[in-house]
Design a protein around this motif. Structure first.
Motif, short mmCIF file in Angstrom:
data_model
loop_
_atom_site.label_atom_id
_atom_site.label_comp_id
_atom_site.label_asym_id
_atom_site.label_seq_id
_atom_site.Cartn_x
_atom_site.Cartn_y
_atom_site.Cartn_z
N MET A 1 -40.23 -20.17 -14.72
CA MET A 1 -40.42 -21.43 -15.44
C MET A 1 -39.11 -22.19 -15.45
N ARG A 2 -39.15 -23.45 -15.08
CA ARG A 2 -37.96 -24.29 -15.10
C ARG A 2 -38.34 -25.66 -15.66
N LEU A 3 -37.70 -26.05 -16.76
CA LEU A 3 -37.89 -27.37 -17.33
C LEU A 3 -36.61 -28.15 -17.13
N LYS A 4 -36.68 -29.34 -16.56
CA LYS A 4 -35.50 -30.10 -16.20
C LYS A 4 -34.76 -30.57 -17.44
N GLY A 5 -33.42 -30.53 -17.37
CA GLY A 5 -32.59 -30.91 -18.50
C GLY A 5 -32.38 -32.40 -18.59
N GLN A 6 -31.57 -32.79 -19.59
CA GLN A 6 -31.25 -34.19 -19.79
C GLN A 6 -29.76 -34.30 -20.08
N CYS A 7 -29.24 -35.54 -20.13
CA CYS A 7 -27.81 -35.78 -20.29
C CYS A 7 -27.55 -36.54 -21.57
N SER A 8 -26.41 -36.21 -22.23
CA SER A 8 -25.93 -36.97 -23.38
C SER A 8 -24.56 -37.51 -23.02
N TYR A 9 -24.35 -38.81 -23.23
CA TYR A 9 -23.14 -39.45 -22.74
C TYR A 9 -22.06 -39.48 -23.81
N LEU A 10 -20.83 -39.13 -23.39
CA LEU A 10 -19.66 -39.23 -24.24
C LEU A 10 -18.93 -40.54 -24.00
N LEU A 11 -18.91 -40.99 -22.75
CA LEU A 11 -18.22 -42.22 -22.37
C LEU A 11 -19.08 -42.94 -21.35
N THR A 12 -19.52 -44.16 -21.67
CA THR A 12 -20.44 -44.86 -20.77
C THR A 12 -19.75 -45.85 -19.86
N SER A 13 -18.51 -46.20 -20.14
CA SER A 13 -17.76 -47.09 -19.26
C SER A 13 -16.29 -46.74 -19.36
N LEU A 14 -15.51 -47.20 -18.40
CA LEU A 14 -14.11 -46.84 -18.32
C LEU A 14 -13.27 -47.68 -19.30
N VAL A 15 -12.56 -47.00 -20.20
CA VAL A 15 -11.62 -47.66 -21.11
C VAL A 15 -10.29 -46.94 -20.97
N CYS A 16 -9.28 -47.57 -20.41
CA CYS A 16 -8.00 -46.93 -20.15
C CYS A 16 -6.88 -47.66 -20.88
N VAL A 17 -5.89 -46.88 -21.32
CA VAL A 17 -4.82 -47.47 -22.11
C VAL A 17 -3.44 -47.29 -21.48
N VAL A 18 -3.30 -46.45 -20.49
CA VAL A 18 -1.99 -46.21 -19.90
C VAL A 18 -2.03 -46.63 -18.44
N LEU A 19 -1.11 -47.46 -18.01
CA LEU A 19 -1.12 -47.99 -16.65
C LEU A 19 0.20 -47.69 -15.96
N PHE A 20 0.13 -47.16 -14.74
CA PHE A 20 1.31 -47.00 -13.88
C PHE A 20 0.93 -47.56 -12.51
N GLN A 21 1.29 -48.80 -12.25
CA GLN A 21 1.03 -49.49 -11.00
C GLN A 21 -0.46 -49.83 -10.79
N TRP A 22 -1.34 -49.44 -11.74
CA TRP A 22 -2.74 -49.87 -11.62
C TRP A 22 -2.88 -51.26 -12.25
N GLU A 23 -3.77 -52.07 -11.72
CA GLU A 23 -3.95 -53.42 -12.23
C GLU A 23 -5.40 -53.64 -12.63
N VAL A 24 -5.60 -54.47 -13.67
CA VAL A 24 -6.94 -54.87 -14.07
C VAL A 24 -7.31 -56.12 -13.27
N THR A 25 -8.42 -56.03 -12.52
CA THR A 25 -8.79 -57.12 -11.61
C THR A 25 -10.23 -57.54 -11.88
N GLN A 26 -10.48 -58.84 -11.84
CA GLN A 26 -11.84 -59.35 -11.99
C GLN A 26 -12.42 -59.57 -10.60
N ARG A 27 -13.63 -59.01 -10.36
CA ARG A 27 -14.26 -59.13 -9.05
C ARG A 27 -15.67 -59.67 -9.20
N THR A 28 -16.20 -60.16 -8.08
CA THR A 28 -17.58 -60.65 -8.05
C THR A 28 -18.34 -59.83 -7.02
N LEU A 29 -19.45 -59.22 -7.45
CA LEU A 29 -20.26 -58.41 -6.56
C LEU A 29 -21.72 -58.74 -6.82
#
Length: 935
Positions: A1-29
């Motif tokens: 017997m196998r019943l498929k599991g489910q997911c619970s989210y801790l973080l749904t999008s990227l929120v970062c506070v420390v930057l070393f040479q990374w840049e925040v960029t606005q893009r169009t897709l």
């Protein structure tokens, strides 16, 4: 017997506070605007750019989380000549913490999770978004951070989702199981208890297991609906009117049986209607039945006059009321002068007068000239409910035939006589006698038939120990034309020897393997020896070919085409990145060649911007592998050389490198199985040695393990970076050397021979017995060389058999001519496997020397601040929750623990138990921090 599991989210999008040479960029897709974190310094050397998330709170039970990344990676070829240092991968790191540290950031607190590589690379004019998921294991603190390191790629990070898996709340077999957080890799299955739904019961508490992937599996026990209820869509409902259910079970409600009353809903039983009954032995769920009718055709036949004997016979009742338990009883009345009375005890019935199952009975001791009346009654299991059973009577007047006596004869006559009974007073007419006769018919002769027999006898013991040698006997007894068949007793053989070991057999269960060999008799001079009979083949009898160095070819491409099969890229499907090397990424994928079954493969790729020398070095490994064919050597499937992206395709080994596999299963394998792994490695090295090939880099990290725990020698590159640690190699004019695995003469004089490979094999044996421990622990390479020259040798690991450690020491002899050859090693390991008792003697073990235990101080010199920090230092962090649940929350509590206390908190594996116990000894005794040389 196998019943498929489910997911619970801790973080749904990227929120970062420390930057070393990374840049925040606005893009169009696709017409939508979104923000990304990006870095693209491909023209500069020595890139080390970091991006860290905010603090992520961990669910209390979630020790394993999944990180799903969406990102874009630019094709290095699109930058032209300025991209020689360009990468197409970046790294994922993690760090645990019990509190949010804000913007404080230290690289040393992070540990690497994986190298992230794209499936699709973005060119100049089109964006290609990649989605990859990685697992972070063994989380134990209140939260954690994720960090991303760029070392020279042009990458944009679009989103990050962090989640853990749960087994969903479900109802199965009438048991309600709550939602459960899936355990980590080291926790395996998590047991969950369930509760019965309404109107259901169970004899034992039902339980089920939640797997690490969030699937329900292996349910134990079940609930059943109560009497009067049946299962309908995972619930218990009352039986419908006219239906019943008498006991708690998984059965459906049944219609009321024949001749019973139909009650309202929820009936437990259906009572019988008037005139119908159930016997005390009938099940309450069975039909109701009436009484049998009277026996038929009662006949009395005189048998013997002198003893007053006659035979009563009759036919069964026409209606037995559907019952099979019909019996008969016989009553007798004697009548004289119109007065009748019971016959009494004088009359005898054979076999009995009651409880008859046959339809005949013999009656004896009857008097002549009297009238007898016999009554035969039919009974059944329900006759007790009727006042008078139905009966059958024969004619009231019964004649007795007298017995004759032979008195003489003449040529034409016989003389017979019989007794004359006195005439009763009430009878006026004389008694008449009638004599009848018939011709005697001779009996037919009886013909006896004889047939030849074949008897087969198989004997097998039913109770086995965990590891055993099986022997099977087979005997054949035959008559006729098959006299040239002879019986033989064989021994099951594997690994080219006459033994087999079977692990984890359930005790007292029949396991039967039948091997029957029937040989025709032949001249004894023409027979093969025992080894030839079982192991000789056309391939094995051929002499081994000699290895050809591909570097001797003027054009290395010729060597590749000679020893390797060219594969078209369309036959290869890449799936996931499983590693990264000097030349490029390594993928898991599938190979589907025309006319062949699809197989799983490992795919080594050559990164963009390579030089021609790098390409030749890359393909030289394929030229080497293509010359080998042995079950303990990694198999080359083919190469891709005629297209832009060169690839080497090999068989896929599911369990990866041996050192990592042993670390992940520390203490789980007995010595017998570890020696079996060594045997496979030694067999592969013997094959290479016989071909005059010297490996030069034999180490547990270069041994791959498949699902069957077969070990195969791999990594035949001659100019590759051997370790991430810069001290992992010793550079001379001839290249780089792995110091910890290399023989002294190879380090000093570059004398690489099969004897130096034997030295390396001894180190591999130590790694196997130490479950992937780093040889010489944290000693520097300079200290290792100095110690070896001063005759220091690695001490025996925990629980290492003495015979195995003595073989290690033989491999580490300073004089290479005295070291054993690989053929000798294979023979010795084979003898140990055939005699498991030889592995019971354990080599001396000193924890202060044989295991590098930390002191009471952490890496920065301060005392351990928590139990978790101490457990992490000895690589036992998976037990953090066990210590916390047991109330061991300070180092003072740890120092007071005994071996029994460690067992009681759930540490069961012997290797883990000893590691923790010896570490506690080291914490108590500061001398455990002395160097190996001081000891």
């Amino acid at each position: 017997m196998r019943l498929k599991g489910q997911c619970s989210y801790l973080l749904t999008s990227l929120v970062c506070v420390v930057l070393f040479q990374w840049e925040v960029t606005q893009r169009t897709l696709n017409g939508s605007q979104f923000y990304t974190y990006s870095v693209c310094n491909v023209g500069e050397r020595e890139q080390d750019n970091w991006l860290r998330t905010t603090f992520i709170q961990r669910h209390q039970s979630a020790s394993r989380v999944f990180v799903e990344l969406q990102f874009i990676v630019r094709d290095c070829n699109s930058f032209g000549g300025s991209s020689l240092t360009c990468k197409e991968t970046f790294n994922l790191f993690t760090s645990e913490s019990d509190a949010d540290v804000g913007t404080t950031f230290r690289k040393g607190q992070f540990k690497k999770v994986a190298t992230i590589a794209p499936d699709e690379i973005t060119g100049k004019n089109e964006l290609r978004i990649n989605t990859e998921t990685r697992v972070v294991e063994n989380l134990s603190r209140k939260g954690f951070y994720l960090a991303f390191q760029d070392i020279g790629a042009c990458v944009a990070l679009l989103s990050t989702r962090v989640y853990y898996k749960t087994c969903p709340a479900t109802v199965k077999s009438l048991v309600l199981f709550p939602e459960t957080v899936a355990g980590g890799e080291n926790q395996g299955l998590r047991e969950v208890s369930g509760a019965c739904v309404d109107n259901a019961v169970s004899e034992e508490s039902p339980r089920i297991y939640c797997t690490v992937d969030g699937d329900w599996a292996v349910m134990v026990g079940q609930c059943q609906c109560k009497p009067g209820y049946e299962e309908v869509k995972e619930a218990c409902q009352e039986c419908r009117p006219g239906f019943f259910k008498a006991a708690a079970s998984g059965d459906k409600c049944e219609p009321c049986p024949a001749n019973s009353e139909q009650l309202d809903s929820g009936a437990l039983v259906c009572p019988c209607t008037d005139g119908f009954y159930r016997a005390p032995t009938d099940p309450p769920t069975g039909p109701c039945s009436g009484l049998p009718s009277a026996p038929r055709d009662l006949v009395a036949t005189t048998v013997q006059l002198s003893t007053g004997k006659l035979l009563l016979s009759w036919s069964p009742p026409e209606d037995t009321a559907g019952r099979t338990d019909v019996t008969y009883s016989v009553e007798c009345q004697r009548c004289e002068d119109s007065v009748c009375q019971l016959c009494g005890e004088k009359i005898r019935f054979e076999p009995a007068g009651t409880g008859l199952t046959d339809t005949k009975v013999s009656v004896s001791s009857l008097d002549a000239h009297l009238n007898y009346t016999f009554t035969v009654k039919a009974h059944s299991g329900v006759s007790m409910f009727e006042a008078e059973p139905r009966s059958s009577r024969p004619p009231s007047s019964i004649s007795l035939t007298v017995s004759l006596r032979y008195t003489g004869e003449t040529s034409a006559s016989l003389s017979l006589s019989w007794d004359v009974f006195p005439r009763p007073r009430s009878q006026s007419q004389p008694i008449q006698y009638k004599l009848t006769y018939r011709k005697k018919v001779p009996k037919k002769s009886i013909v006896k038939m004889n047939a030849s027999l074949i008897t087969v006898k198989l004997v097998v013991q039913r109770c086995f120990s965990d590891i055993l040698t099986l022997r099977f006997g087979f005997s054949l007894v035959s008559r006729g034309q098959d006299d040239n068949l002879v019986a033989t007793t064989i021994i099951v053989r594997i690994l080219e020897k006459n033994f087999v070991h079977v692990v984890d057999l359930t005790p007292c269960t029949a396991y039967i393997w039948i091997f029957i060999f029937l040989f025709r008799k032949r001249n004894s001079h023409s027979r093969q020896g025992p080894e030839d009979t079982y192991f000789s083949s056309s391939e094995q009898l051929k002499p081994l070919k000699t290895y050809v160095d591909p570097h001797t070819y003027e054009d290395p491409n010729v060597a590749v085409l000679k020893f390797a099969t060219e594969i078209h890229p369309s036959h290869i499907t890449k799936q996931k990145v499983i590693g990264a090397g000097e030349f490029g990424e390594v993928y898991r994928g599938n190979l589907k060649m025309p006319g062949r079954k699809e197989v799983a493969v490992a795919i080594k790729t050559l990164k963009p911007g390579y030089t021609e020398k790098q390409r030749q070095d890359f393909l030289s490994e394929a030229s080497i592998m293509g010359q080998f064919s042995h079950q303990n050597i990694i198999r080359l499937e083919g190469v891709v050389t005629k297209f832009k992206h060169a690839m080497i395709v090999t068989e896929y080994m599911e369990n990866g490198a041996l050192d990592r596999y042993l670390k992940d299963h520390d203490g789980e394998f007995p010595s017998f199985q570890l020696v079996g792994m060594m045997y496979g490695i030694a067999a592969g090295m013997k094959y290479l040695s016989d071909m005059s090939y010297v490996h030069r880099d034999l180490a547990a990290r270069n041994i791959l393990v498949n699902n069957n725990l077969e070990c195969k020698v791999s990594d035949f590159g001659l100019s590759r970076v051997l370790e991430d640690d810069p001290e992992g190699t010793y550079t001379t004019s001839g290249g780089k050397i792995p110091i910890r695995w290399t023989a002294p003469e190879a380090i000093a004089y570059r004398k690489f021979t099969s004897a130096s490979d034997v030295w390396s094999f001894g180190i591999v044996m130590w790694e196997v017995m130490a479950f992937g421990e780093r040889p010489y622990w944290d000693m520097s390479n300079h200290e290792v060389m100095k110690a070896i020259n001063e005759a220091f040798r690695l001490p025996a690991p925990m629980d290492c058999p003495s015979a195995v450690y003595q073989l290690m020491l033989q491999c580490w002899l300073q004089d290479r001519s005295k070291r054993p050859r690989f053929g000798d090693i294979v023979n010795l390991l084979d003898k140990l496997l055939r005699s498991p008792d030889s592995l019971k003697t354990i080599a001396d073990f000193d924890p202060r020397v044989s295991i590098r235990l930390p002191s009471t101080s952490g890496s920065d010199g301060s005392p351990f601040r928590s139990v978790s920090e101490w457990l992490e230092s000895i690589k036992m962090s998976q037990y953090s929750e066990n210590f916390t649940c047991a109330g061991v929350v300070t180092m003072d509590h740890v120092l007071q623990m005994k071996n029994e206390d460690i067992k009681n908190i759930g540490v069961r594996l012997p290797g883990h138990l000893k590691r923790i116990a010896y570490s506690i000894l080291g914490l108590k005794d500061q001398t455990s921090t002395l160097s190996v040389f001081a000891v």
